[in-house]
Design a protein around this motif. Structure first.
Motif, mmCIF file in Angstrom:
data_model
loop_
_atom_site.group_PDB
_atom_site.id
_atom_site.type_symbol
_atom_site.label_atom_id
_atom_site.label_comp_id
_atom_site.label_asym_id
_atom_site.label_seq_id
_atom_site.Cartn_x
_atom_site.Cartn_y
_atom_site.Cartn_z
ATOM 1 N N LEU A 134 -2.681 -2.783 -5.581
ATOM 2 C CA LEU A 134 -1.957 -3.450 -4.502
ATOM 3 C C LEU A 134 -1.064 -2.456 -3.760
ATOM 4 N N TYR A 135 -0.425 -1.569 -4.488
ATOM 5 C CA TYR A 135 0.407 -0.542 -3.850
ATOM 6 C C TYR A 135 -0.449 0.305 -2.903
ATOM 7 N N GLN A 136 -1.603 0.731 -3.360
ATOM 8 C CA GLN A 136 -2.498 1.529 -2.510
ATOM 9 C C GLN A 136 -2.930 0.728 -1.279
ATOM 10 N N PHE A 137 -3.270 -0.528 -1.463
ATOM 11 C CA PHE A 137 -3.663 -1.396 -0.352
ATOM 12 C C PHE A 137 -2.542 -1.455 0.690
ATOM 13 N N GLU A 138 -1.307 -1.658 0.241
ATOM 14 C CA GLU A 138 -0.172 -1.757 1.167
ATOM 15 C C GLU A 138 0.097 -0.442 1.893
ATOM 16 N N VAL A 139 0.039 0.663 1.174
ATOM 17 C CA VAL A 139 0.288 1.968 1.791
ATOM 18 C C VAL A 139 -0.793 2.297 2.816
ATOM 19 N N ILE A 140 -2.044 2.093 2.453
ATOM 20 C CA ILE A 140 -3.159 2.393 3.353
ATOM 21 C C ILE A 140 -3.074 1.564 4.633
ATOM 22 N N ASN A 141 -2.638 0.328 4.522
ATOM 23 C CA ASN A 141 -2.633 -0.592 5.668
ATOM 24 C C ASN A 141 -1.279 -0.715 6.365
ATOM 25 N N ARG A 142 -0.301 0.062 5.952
ATOM 26 C CA ARG A 142 1.055 -0.074 6.494
ATOM 27 C C ARG A 142 1.092 0.002 8.025
ATOM 28 N N THR A 143 0.534 1.019 8.595
ATOM 29 C CA THR A 143 0.579 1.194 10.047
ATOM 30 C C THR A 143 -0.118 0.045 10.756
#
Length: 167
Positions: free
Chosen positions: A16-25
């Protein structure tokens, strides 16, 4: 695409952390930023723990949208549950837009809520510029309640459309 909703848990933290970081922008084009601390490992860990606790206390329902490979493709939540009502929110990863995933996820969630008689009504809002999200809500029976300009004094100039769904 086969879609399932899985309740949020600590075991999904890294994915979930990776998902959020990847999609932040991508996400921040449509909604206000969650802030710098949210995207630090420790800040994210603490926020996730708080959400899981909130879910255990039945104040909110948090689900991960997963595909047939168990990859996280989005999130869908009902927060501020009180007296049979709550507020719906969702986000789909940029890689998965234009695949009707949000429409499908909202339908699955509404079916769960109706079957379990947990929630009788939901509020939702989306920015006036997020036409895709407006379509998701309207295709799932949400009705427009009002449009509101942001007058919160923040640097954000986002305006919102408020929706309501009820059984």
């Amino acid at each position: 695409m086969k879609l399932c909703l899985k309740p949020l848990s600590m075991e999904d933290e890294e994915a979930l952390y990776q998902f959020e970081v990847i999609n932040r922008t991508y996400f921040e084009q449509y909604v206000p930023s969650r802030g710098k601390d949210y995207y630090s490992q420790s800040g994210f860990h603490e926020r996730l723990r708080a959400l899981v606790l909130e879910q255990e206390q039945l104040c909110s329902l948090f689900y991960l949208m997963k595909n047939e490979h168990q990859a996280i493709i989005g999130r869908i939540n009902v927060v501020d549950i009180n007296d049979g009502a709550g507020e719906l929110g969702y986000r789909i990863g940029e890689e998965y837009v234009d695949q009707k995933i949000a429409t499908q996820a909202v339908r699955i969630l509404l079916d769960k809520l109706v079957a379990h008689k947990q929630i009788k009504s939901l509020q939702a809002k989306t920015t006036t510029t997020n036409v895709a999200s407006q379509k998701v809500l309207e295709q799932n029976g949400f009705l427009v309640q009002k449009e509101v300009e942001n007058n919160s004094g923040t640097n954000s100039s986002l305006s919102f459309i408020h929706y309501k769904w009820s059984q």
